[in-house]
Design an enzyme around this catalytic site. Structure first.
Site, mmCIF file in Angstrom:
data_model
loop_
_atom_site.group_PDB
_atom_site.id
_atom_site.type_symbol
_atom_site.label_atom_id
_atom_site.label_comp_id
_atom_site.label_asym_id
_atom_site.label_seq_id
_atom_site.Cartn_x
_atom_site.Cartn_y
_atom_site.Cartn_z
ATOM 1 N N LYS A 197 0.590 -1.084 -0.062
ATOM 2 C CA LYS A 197 -0.186 0.254 0.223
ATOM 3 C C LYS A 197 0.742 1.399 0.112
ATOM 4 O O LYS A 197 2.108 1.023 0.839
ATOM 5 C CB LYS A 197 -0.694 -0.035 1.078
ATOM 6 C CG LYS A 197 -2.220 0.724 1.396
ATOM 7 C CD LYS A 197 -3.077 0.534 0.398
ATOM 8 C CE LYS A 197 -4.087 1.447 0.350
ATOM 9 N NZ LYS A 197 -5.232 0.101 0.581
ATOM 10 N N ASP A 249 -6.538 4.377 -5.063
ATOM 11 C CA ASP A 249 -7.240 4.058 -3.329
ATOM 12 C C ASP A 249 -8.378 5.263 -3.140
ATOM 13 O O ASP A 249 -8.731 6.311 -3.725
ATOM 14 C CB ASP A 249 -6.813 4.318 -2.201
ATOM 15 C CG ASP A 249 -6.961 3.198 -0.641
ATOM 16 O OD1 ASP A 249 -7.491 2.041 -0.764
ATOM 17 O OD2 ASP A 249 -7.104 3.900 0.474
HETATM 18 N N1 GLU Z 1 -7.344 0.105 -3.149
HETATM 19 C C1 GLU Z 1 -7.940 -0.837 -3.306
HETATM 20 C C2 GLU Z 1 -8.560 -1.507 -1.964
HETATM 21 O O1 GLU Z 1 -8.353 -1.268 -0.996
HETATM 22 C C3 GLU Z 1 -7.965 -1.408 -4.781
HETATM 23 C C4 GLU Z 1 -6.385 -1.744 -4.698
HETATM 24 C C5 GLU Z 1 -6.093 -2.613 -6.054
HETATM 25 O O2 GLU Z 1 -6.417 -2.432 -6.806
HETATM 26 O O3 GLU Z 1 -4.533 -2.919 -5.897
HETATM 27 O O4 GLU Z 1 -8.221 -2.897 -2.058
#
Ligand code: GLU
Length: 439
Positions: A112, A152
């Site tokens: 992340k 995100d």
């Molecule tokens: N931000 C989204 C999540 O928390 C998607 C993450 C992604 O697609 O890699 O699941």
């Protein structure tokens, strides 16, 4: 009230699942040693991004990329822009990504990113410069087989496009240093380093609404098992990409969405809101208050204002926290009246709130299951880019439906086998898969 540290919450969740898994008859080797590895991220990248602001002054932004675990595949997870971003938050979110990808059975690990900033305070040009700066700063640490970022909170396909552009510039320069020019095919493969891109930049059909649609599929699978039928009502906290889309899909599925909110507060419309009209009204006014849109009209007499706090305590069937962490805590969990909670945000329920809700008999469909539709279609995008394919929306949504039904079924079955709540069951499913992949 002291601030709740999301990483500490995440570790409590891990511990609970670890205990359940150890007590089970599952044949896994070196469980304790491997779980100890899962308590620490494999790599934490801390970046600073100097940006010339529109007024000519310079501001230095701070950002992170945490690569938690890659036992099952490249690190995967979004990049968040928020003034409350912290290293512990990004660590928690990256850990949850590793668990989420395992629950959805994707060949990916967890990562992340985040930048401490309030996008509402930046002009479009400033936003582009900070995004490009971040893309450049993390370029050495990401790649199609290494770490695959995505949007995100407060980020989107346009921002991914700027980052891809910066990433490609760095890769071209590196190739040039070896006297090599990247071919179109090389560059196409390299664009799979980011997902959630705009369609014109290689994005997947259905990615933008995938988290919301996946949430509906998971909800339907669990409602069937809970034998909860009839005309149901829902309240949704959060009206960003995830909150809006989940409200839209719930409404289309015949569930009456009576309340929605954003960071400024919310609205209650007993007849049920029309999500598309409400969004249009919010865009025009800048806030939700007064956007009492039901059927085909918005009428001031049709609804009333609610606060974010009171929305969580409404007498609805389905409560959907779709904003940020720590929405349901030990302070308010006892006041929840919903029959089921569908977690569309990451980490909206603290471990203390989980215990209270469990004792009240309110099932919580956990984030790592209910919001895994987004990363699932991200994985589809990654696959399409690598294979040079572009799937239709119907193909994408069919594959998503199958993935979500399988994941929900596995979590439900684990909750029955281990006689535990759905979150612990989801963690047990994920943990078993990750531990099996670990050496
Ligand atoms: N931000 C989204 C999540 O928390 C998607 C993450 C992604 O697609 O890699 O699941």
């Amino acid at each position: 009230m002291t601030a709740i540290n999301p990483f500490e919450s995440a570790m409590k969740q891990l511990e609970k699942a670890h205990t359940v898994l150890k007590a089970s008859k599952k044949k896994l080797t070196n469980i304790d040693r491997k779980v100890a590895v899962l308590r620490v991220p494999q790599r934490q990248v801390n970046v600073t991004i100097p940006v010339v602001m529109d007024d000519g002054t310079q501001k230095i932004f701070e950002g992170y990329r945490v690569q938690f675990n890659n036992a099952r595949g490249p690190y995967k997870g979004g990049i968040r822009y928020h003034h409350n971003v912290s290293l512990d938050e990004v660590k928690a979110l990256s850990f949850w990504m590793a668990m989420k990808c395992a629950v959805a059975d994707l060949p990916l690990g967890g990562g992340k990113g985040g930048i401490i900033l309030d996008p509402k305070m930046l002009s479009q040009g400033e936003l582009e410069r900070v995004s490009r700066g971040y893309g450049n700063a993390i370029a050495d640490f990401i790649g199609p087989d290494l770490d695959v970022p995505a949007p995100d909170v407060n980020t989107n396909g346009v921002i991914m496009g700027w980052m891809v552009d910066e990433f490609l510039k760095v890769q071209r320069k590196k190739a040039k240093a070896f006297g090599v020019t990247l071919s179109k095919k090389d560059e196409r493969k390299l664009t799979s380093t980011f997902t959630g891109k705009a369609i014109k930049d290689g994005g997947s059909e259905g990615r933008e609404e995938a988290t919301g649609l996946g949430g509906l599929f998971v909800l339907q699978a669990i409602l069937k098992r809970l034998k909860l039928k009839g005309t149901l009502t829902a309240a949704v906290q959060g009206f960003g990409n995830v909150g809006y889309n989940v409200a839209k899909f719930l409404d289309e599925a015949g569930i009456r969405v009576v309340a929605v909110s954003d960071s400024k507060g919310g609205i209650y419309v007993a007849e049920g809101i029309n999500p598309a009209l409400t969004l249009e009204c919010k865009k025009k006014n800048g806030y939700l208050a007064g956007c009492y849109c039901s059927g085909s009209v918005c009428d001031l007499k049709k609804g009333k204002q609610v606060t974010n706090e009171s929305l969580l305590e409404l007498p609805v069937d389905i409560l959907v926290p779709a904003a940020l962490e720590n929405a349901l805590t030990r302070e308010n969990a006892a006041k929840v009246k919903a029959k089921v909670v569908l977690e569309m945000a990451n980490g909206p329920t603290t471990p203390e709130a989980d215990t209270i809700l469990y004792k009240k008999g309110i099932p919580v469909i956990p984030d790592i299951l209910s919001n895994s539709g987004g990363v699932t279609v991200s994985a589809f995008e990654w696959e399409q880019n690598r294979k040079g394919q572009h799937w239709t929306k119907t193909q994408v949504n069919q594959k998503l439906a199958k993935k979500m039904a399988d994941a929900a079924g596995a979590v439900w079955d684990a909750s029955v086998t281990h006689k535990t709540d759905l979150r612990t069951a989801a963690f047990v499913v994920a943990l078993e898969r990750i531990l099996t992949a670990m050496k």
